[in-house]
Scaffold this motif. Structure first.
Motif, PDB file in Angstrom:
ATOM      1  N   ARG A  34       0.819  -1.192   0.224  1.00 40.61           N
ATOM      2  CA  ARG A  34      -0.070  -0.044  -0.024  1.00 40.61           C
ATOM      3  C   ARG A  34       0.953   1.209   0.044  1.00 40.61           C
ATOM      4  O   ARG A  34       1.783   1.383   0.508  1.00 40.61           O
ATOM      5  CB  ARG A  34      -0.870  -0.007   1.394  1.00 40.61           C
ATOM      6  N   GLY A  35       0.608   2.338  -0.617  1.00 43.43           N
ATOM      7  CA  GLY A  35       1.333   3.436  -0.646  1.00 43.43           C
ATOM      8  C   GLY A  35       2.395   3.530  -1.744  1.00 43.43           C
ATOM      9  O   GLY A  35       3.055   4.750  -1.740  1.00 43.43           O
ATOM     10  N   VAL A  36       2.441   2.713  -2.391  1.00 46.88           N
ATOM     11  CA  VAL A  36       3.856   2.527  -3.554  1.00 46.88           C
ATOM     12  C   VAL A  36       3.237   2.911  -4.743  1.00 46.88           C
ATOM     13  O   VAL A  36       2.380   2.212  -5.238  1.00 46.88           O
ATOM     14  CB  VAL A  36       4.200   1.184  -3.461  1.00 46.88           C
ATOM     15  N   GLN A  37       3.759   4.129  -5.157  1.00 46.03           N
ATOM     16  CA  GLN A  37       3.077   4.655  -6.566  1.00 46.03           C
ATOM     17  C   GLN A  37       3.390   3.882  -7.411  1.00 46.03           C
ATOM     18  O   GLN A  37       2.618   3.869  -8.655  1.00 46.03           O
ATOM     19  CB  GLN A  37       3.749   6.240  -6.614  1.00 46.03           C
ATOM     20  N   GLU A  42       0.290  -0.738 -12.419  1.00 48.62           N
ATOM     21  CA  GLU A  42       0.044  -2.300 -12.370  1.00 48.62           C
ATOM     22  C   GLU A  42      -1.410  -2.629 -11.888  1.00 48.62           C
ATOM     23  O   GLU A  42      -2.122  -3.627 -12.316  1.00 48.62           O
ATOM     24  CB  GLU A  42       1.235  -2.814 -11.749  1.00 48.62           C
ATOM     25  N   PHE A  43      -1.967  -2.097 -10.724  1.00 52.96           N
ATOM     26  CA  PHE A  43      -2.798  -2.239 -10.100  1.00 52.96           C
ATOM     27  C   PHE A  43      -4.182  -1.963 -11.066  1.00 52.96           C
ATOM     28  O   PHE A  43      -5.062  -2.780 -11.280  1.00 52.96           O
ATOM     29  CB  PHE A  43      -3.428  -1.453  -8.979  1.00 52.96           C
ATOM     30  N   LEU A  44      -4.023  -0.776 -11.865  1.00 55.25           N
ATOM     31  CA  LEU A  44      -5.111  -0.503 -12.877  1.00 55.25           C
ATOM     32  C   LEU A  44      -5.281  -1.435 -13.842  1.00 55.25           C
ATOM     33  O   LEU A  44      -6.320  -1.841 -14.150  1.00 55.25           O
ATOM     34  CB  LEU A  44      -4.834   1.011 -13.315  1.00 55.25           C
ATOM     35  N   ARG A  45      -4.020  -1.770 -14.381  1.00 58.07           N
ATOM     36  CA  ARG A  45      -4.020  -3.122 -15.507  1.00 58.07           C
ATOM     37  C   ARG A  45      -4.719  -4.103 -14.933  1.00 58.07           C
ATOM     38  O   ARG A  45      -5.366  -4.774 -15.826  1.00 58.07           O
ATOM     39  CB  ARG A  45      -2.744  -3.017 -15.948  1.00 58.07           C
ATOM     40  N   LEU A  46      -4.435  -4.661 -13.681  1.00 56.27           N
ATOM     41  CA  LEU A  46      -5.069  -5.833 -13.360  1.00 56.27           C
ATOM     42  C   LEU A  46      -6.365  -5.615 -12.972  1.00 56.27           C
ATOM     43  O   LEU A  46      -7.283  -6.532 -13.107  1.00 56.27           O
ATOM     44  CB  LEU A  46      -4.135  -6.320 -12.106  1.00 56.27           C
ATOM     45  N   LEU A  47      -6.858  -4.602 -12.375  1.00 57.18           N
ATOM     46  CA  LEU A  47      -8.363  -4.256 -12.337  1.00 57.18           C
ATOM     47  C   LEU A  47      -8.875  -4.269 -13.457  1.00 57.18           C
ATOM     48  O   LEU A  47     -10.189  -4.864 -13.550  1.00 57.18           O
ATOM     49  CB  LEU A  47      -8.468  -3.062 -11.726  1.00 57.18           C
ATOM     50  N   ILE A  48      -8.586  -3.634 -14.581  1.00 56.90           N
ATOM     51  CA  ILE A  48      -9.071  -3.522 -15.866  1.00 56.90           C
ATOM     52  C   ILE A  48      -9.072  -4.916 -16.380  1.00 56.90           C
ATOM     53  O   ILE A  48     -10.333  -5.409 -17.024  1.00 56.90           O
ATOM     54  CB  ILE A  48      -8.352  -2.519 -16.860  1.00 56.90           C
TER      55      ILE A  48
END
Length: 121
Positions: A34-37, A42-48
């Motif tokens: 958490r909190g690592v920019q 990568e989080f957005l790509r995995l969520l999409i």
């Protein structure tokens, strides 16, 4: 490569963002901190990807026998994050030009630092 998250069962009440993000991270990307920019992209790509897989799975369940066009994802949310990039190369020897269009799902942009003006005195 991350695995596809398990389907989320029907919930009672609103989704709590903190619970959703924590649950998603623990199932799909347990290496996230958490909190690592640097992990935000990568989080957005995995969520999409998870959204797209979920939509594709739901669509395939409903239209498995009805339509043979399940491989082309041209609807929301697929087209929301999809585009093309054109590359042009010109040979310096023969002057021939080659043009190639490739699909992309995101594009990196360089952000240059801006010099700030000193405050007026």
């Amino acid at each position: 490569t991350a695995s596809t998250p398990p389907p989320i069962s029907a919930q009672e009440g609103p989704v709590i963002p903190e619970t959703f993000v924590s649950g998603f991270m623990s199932k799909v990307a347990p290496w996230f901190r958490r909190g690592v920019q640097e992990d935000s992209h990568e989080f957005l790509r995995l969520l999409i990807d998870a959204m797209q897989n979920s939509c594709k799975g739901a669509r395939n369940d409903k239209t498995a026998a009805a339509s043979g066009n399940g491989s082309e994802d041209t609807e929301y949310p697929f087209r929301l994050f999809r585009g093309t990039v054109e590359s042009n190369v010109k040979c310096s020897a023969c002057r021939a030009t080659s043009c190639k269009i490739d699909p992309i799902e995101d594009i990196g942009l360089d952000i240059l630092p801006v010099k700030s003006n000193p405050p007026p005195q």
